[in-house]
Every structure is written in structure tokens, then in C-alpha cells.
Design a protein around this motif. Structure first.
Motif, PDB file in Angstrom:
ATOM      1  N   PRO A 153       7.491 -10.392  25.366  1.00  0.00           N
ATOM      2  CA  PRO A 153       6.975  -9.422  24.390  1.00  0.00           C
ATOM      3  C   PRO A 153       5.995 -10.097  23.433  1.00  0.00           C
ATOM      4  O   PRO A 153       6.045 -11.313  23.226  1.00  0.00           O
ATOM      5  CB  PRO A 153       8.239  -8.958  23.651  1.00  0.00           C
ATOM      6  CG  PRO A 153       9.372  -9.324  24.528  1.00  0.00           C
ATOM      7  CD  PRO A 153       8.937 -10.512  25.328  1.00  0.00           C
ATOM      8  N   SER A 154       5.119  -9.290  22.828  1.00  0.00           N
ATOM      9  CA  SER A 154       4.061  -9.853  21.980  1.00  0.00           C
ATOM     10  C   SER A 154       4.606 -10.622  20.776  1.00  0.00           C
ATOM     11  O   SER A 154       3.941 -11.517  20.264  1.00  0.00           O
ATOM     12  CB  SER A 154       3.120  -8.748  21.514  1.00  0.00           C
ATOM     13  OG  SER A 154       3.839  -7.784  20.768  1.00  0.00           O
ATOM     14  N   HIS A 155       5.807 -10.280  20.293  1.00  0.00           N
ATOM     15  CA  HIS A 155       6.346 -10.989  19.131  1.00  0.00           C
ATOM     16  C   HIS A 155       6.958 -12.340  19.498  1.00  0.00           C
ATOM     17  O   HIS A 155       7.274 -13.131  18.614  1.00  0.00           O
ATOM     18  CB  HIS A 155       7.358 -10.130  18.373  1.00  0.00           C
ATOM     19  CG  HIS A 155       8.551  -9.758  19.174  1.00  0.00           C
ATOM     20  ND1 HIS A 155       8.574  -8.674  20.007  1.00  0.00           N
ATOM     21  CD2 HIS A 155       9.760 -10.335  19.274  1.00  0.00           C
ATOM     22  CE1 HIS A 155       9.749  -8.596  20.587  1.00  0.00           C
ATOM     23  NE2 HIS A 155      10.495  -9.590  20.158  1.00  0.00           N
ATOM     24  N   ILE A 156       7.117 -12.621  20.786  1.00  0.00           N
ATOM     25  CA  ILE A 156       7.586 -13.946  21.215  1.00  0.00           C
ATOM     26  C   ILE A 156       6.350 -14.831  21.351  1.00  0.00           C
ATOM     27  O   ILE A 156       5.541 -14.665  22.250  1.00  0.00           O
ATOM     28  CB  ILE A 156       8.352 -13.883  22.550  1.00  0.00           C
ATOM     29  CG1 ILE A 156       9.515 -12.913  22.480  1.00  0.00           C
ATOM     30  CG2 ILE A 156       8.820 -15.292  22.953  1.00  0.00           C
ATOM     31  CD1 ILE A 156      10.619 -13.337  21.565  1.00  0.00           C
ATOM     32  N   LYS A 157       6.208 -15.760  20.429  1.00  0.00           N
ATOM     33  CA  LYS A 157       5.021 -16.607  20.391  1.00  0.00           C
ATOM     34  C   LYS A 157       5.033 -17.638  21.514  1.00  0.00           C
ATOM     35  O   LYS A 157       3.985 -18.052  21.985  1.00  0.00           O
ATOM     36  CB  LYS A 157       4.993 -17.315  19.029  1.00  0.00           C
ATOM     37  CG  LYS A 157       3.782 -18.080  18.744  1.00  0.00           C
ATOM     38  CD  LYS A 157       2.753 -17.222  18.088  1.00  0.00           C
ATOM     39  CE  LYS A 157       1.555 -18.074  17.726  1.00  0.00           C
ATOM     40  NZ  LYS A 157       0.325 -17.399  18.012  1.00  0.00           N
ATOM     41  N   GLY A 158       6.204 -18.049  21.935  1.00  0.00           N
ATOM     42  CA  GLY A 158       6.341 -19.054  22.979  1.00  0.00           C
ATOM     43  C   GLY A 158       7.589 -19.870  22.726  1.00  0.00           C
ATOM     44  O   GLY A 158       8.544 -19.381  22.118  1.00  0.00           O
ATOM     45  N   VAL A 159       7.561 -21.104  23.205  1.00  0.00           N
ATOM     46  CA  VAL A 159       8.703 -21.991  22.991  1.00  0.00           C
ATOM     47  C   VAL A 159       8.206 -23.318  22.436  1.00  0.00           C
ATOM     48  O   VAL A 159       7.044 -23.690  22.584  1.00  0.00           O
ATOM     49  CB  VAL A 159       9.502 -22.222  24.292  1.00  0.00           C
ATOM     50  CG1 VAL A 159      10.154 -20.940  24.765  1.00  0.00           C
ATOM     51  CG2 VAL A 159       8.640 -22.838  25.370  1.00  0.00           C
ATOM     52  N   LEU A 160       9.116 -24.013  21.808  1.00  0.00           N
ATOM     53  CA  LEU A 160       8.816 -25.293  21.171  1.00  0.00           C
ATOM     54  C   LEU A 160       9.915 -26.276  21.550  1.00  0.00           C
ATOM     55  O   LEU A 160      11.092 -25.907  21.601  1.00  0.00           O
ATOM     56  CB  LEU A 160       8.792 -25.085  19.655  1.00  0.00           C
ATOM     57  CG  LEU A 160       8.563 -26.275  18.756  1.00  0.00           C
ATOM     58  CD1 LEU A 160       7.107 -26.742  18.887  1.00  0.00           C
ATOM     59  CD2 LEU A 160       8.842 -25.887  17.318  1.00  0.00           C
ATOM     60  N   ASN A 161       9.530 -27.511  21.820  1.00  0.00           N
ATOM     61  CA  ASN A 161      10.513 -28.559  22.086  1.00  0.00           C
ATOM     62  C   ASN A 161      10.881 -29.189  20.754  1.00  0.00           C
ATOM     63  O   ASN A 161      10.093 -29.914  20.157  1.00  0.00           O
ATOM     64  CB  ASN A 161       9.923 -29.604  23.043  1.00  0.00           C
ATOM     65  CG  ASN A 161      10.939 -30.662  23.413  1.00  0.00           C
ATOM     66  OD1 ASN A 161      12.026 -30.760  22.828  1.00  0.00           O
ATOM     67  ND2 ASN A 161      10.595 -31.474  24.394  1.00  0.00           N
ATOM     68  N   LEU A 162      12.067 -28.883  20.286  1.00  0.00           N
ATOM     69  CA  LEU A 162      12.532 -29.393  19.002  1.00  0.00           C
ATOM     70  C   LEU A 162      13.589 -30.458  19.261  1.00  0.00           C
ATOM     71  O   LEU A 162      14.754 -30.151  19.480  1.00  0.00           O
ATOM     72  CB  LEU A 162      13.095 -28.243  18.155  1.00  0.00           C
ATOM     73  CG  LEU A 162      13.522 -28.602  16.739  1.00  0.00           C
ATOM     74  CD1 LEU A 162      12.320 -29.032  15.907  1.00  0.00           C
ATOM     75  CD2 LEU A 162      14.207 -27.409  16.087  1.00  0.00           C
ATOM     76  N   ARG A 163      13.144 -31.688  19.293  1.00  0.00           N
ATOM     77  CA  ARG A 163      14.022 -32.837  19.544  1.00  0.00           C
ATOM     78  C   ARG A 163      14.894 -32.627  20.786  1.00  0.00           C
ATOM     79  O   ARG A 163      16.110 -32.806  20.776  1.00  0.00           O
ATOM     80  CB  ARG A 163      14.882 -33.139  18.323  1.00  0.00           C
ATOM     81  CG  ARG A 163      14.067 -33.613  17.115  1.00  0.00           C
ATOM     82  CD  ARG A 163      14.928 -33.946  15.922  1.00  0.00           C
ATOM     83  NE  ARG A 163      15.615 -32.813  15.364  1.00  0.00           N
ATOM     84  CZ  ARG A 163      15.063 -31.908  14.565  1.00  0.00           C
ATOM     85  NH1 ARG A 163      13.800 -32.015  14.235  1.00  0.00           N
ATOM     86  NH2 ARG A 163      15.756 -30.892  14.106  1.00  0.00           N
TER      87      ARG A 163
END
Length: 169
Positions: free
Chosen positions: A57-67
Motif C-alpha cells: 500500500p502507498s503508506h508503506i514506505k518500505g523496509v529498513l535494516n535496523l541492526r
């Protein structure tokens, strides 16, 4: 306010000593002030680029690798139907825990941690069936401003987010 780019601020567990559940991390989206329960906030991170995931969905910006943890990132402006803006040095990702999963919220800026007495928090108004405010746990007054208190479980745990959490797990 100092810029938080490339800065990680640990919050949440360090703040648990005298908290009766009425401390909220406040943040802004445009001119509006919102708050989330401080116990749900894991950290605040300066905005960094995220990896987009197709067919989200448009409100999901993506994913991030957080440690080492893959964290879905939600852009709250889009989720709330607000126009998007260019990110500034004040744009941050508020990392929260939602039903034992870690998620990030892109907000315009963080403000303060505020204490609200339970008696100062009122139920959000009802607007009928066409306006959904079930994601608000209440509205509190801070000086001359109102703070919309967000129930992140209600806001973020819908079918699209559940799919995203499952994919990231």
C-alpha cells in the motif's frame, strides 16, 4: 530543535521508572500534534532511505535494516491522507513496538515527552460512519494545543500491515 539525522535516540524502556501509562512521545505532522504511548516507542532515528517493497500500500514506505531486524516503515502523512512533503533534517522515524513486532513511523518532527493526567484525556469526537477515528485513543490538551493520542495497535494492525509484518518476520 536540533537535527536528529544520523542520530539514534533510545527511549521507551529507559523511561519506565515513574510511568503510569500517561506519558506520550509527541510528534508533528504539518501543524498538528500527535502522541504515542512512550512505552511503545523503542527509539527515534533520523530518516534514512528505505528499501521499497513492490505491491505494498502507498503508506508503506518500505523496509529498513535496523541492526539486523527488517523493520516495515509507515509514512503517517500518507496513512492519514495528508499531502506528502519533502523530508527535512527534522524528519525522523519513530520506531515502535506493535504486537511484538517492530515498525517505523515517518513523522515530520518529534517534539517532547508529555505527561497527561487521565482526567485531562478526553475521548475523540464521533463523526459518524464516514470518518474513522478509531485509531485515536483520546485527545489531550497541551498549553493552547490539542494532542491527538494515537492507538498504534488500531492504526497499524490492519490487513495490509499484517501482511507486511508477516513478510518481515
Amino acid at each position: 530543535m536540533a537535527a536528529v539525522a544520523d542520530t539514534v535516540i533510545q527511549v521507551g524502556k529507559q523511561q519506565t521508572g515513574a510511568n503510569d501509562g500517561s506519558q506520550f512521545l509527541t510528534f508533528s505532522l504539518g501543524e498538528e500534534l500527535y502522541g504515542v504511548d512512550i512505552l511503545r516507542v523503542q527509539e527515534i532515528k533520523g530518516y534514512t532511505a528505505v528499501t521499497r517493497i513492490p505491491n505494498t500500500p502507498s503508506h508503506i514506505k518500505g523496509v529498513l535494516n535496523l541492526r539486523g531486524t527488517i523493520v516495515p516503515i509507515v509514512e503517517l502523512r500518507t496513512k492519514f491522507g495528508m499531502p506528502t512533503i519533502e523530508y527535512t533534517m527534522f524528519t525522523v522515524i519513530v520506531v515502535v513496538v506493535v504486537q511484538d513486532k517492530v515498525m517505523g513511523l515517518v513523522v515530520d518532527a518529534v517534539s517532547d515527552v508529555l505527561n497527561f493526567d487521565r482526567k485531562d484525556i478526553q475521548s475523540p469526537p464521533e463523526f459518524g460512519n464516514k470518518v474513522d477515528v478509531t485509531f485515536l485513543s483520546g485527545i489531550a490538551k497541551s498549553g493552547d494545543k490539542l494532542v491527538s493520542l494515537v492507538d498504534i495497535d488500531r492504526l497499524l494492525v490492519d490487513s495490509a500491515i499484517k501482511e507486511s509484518l508477516t513478510a518481515a518476520a
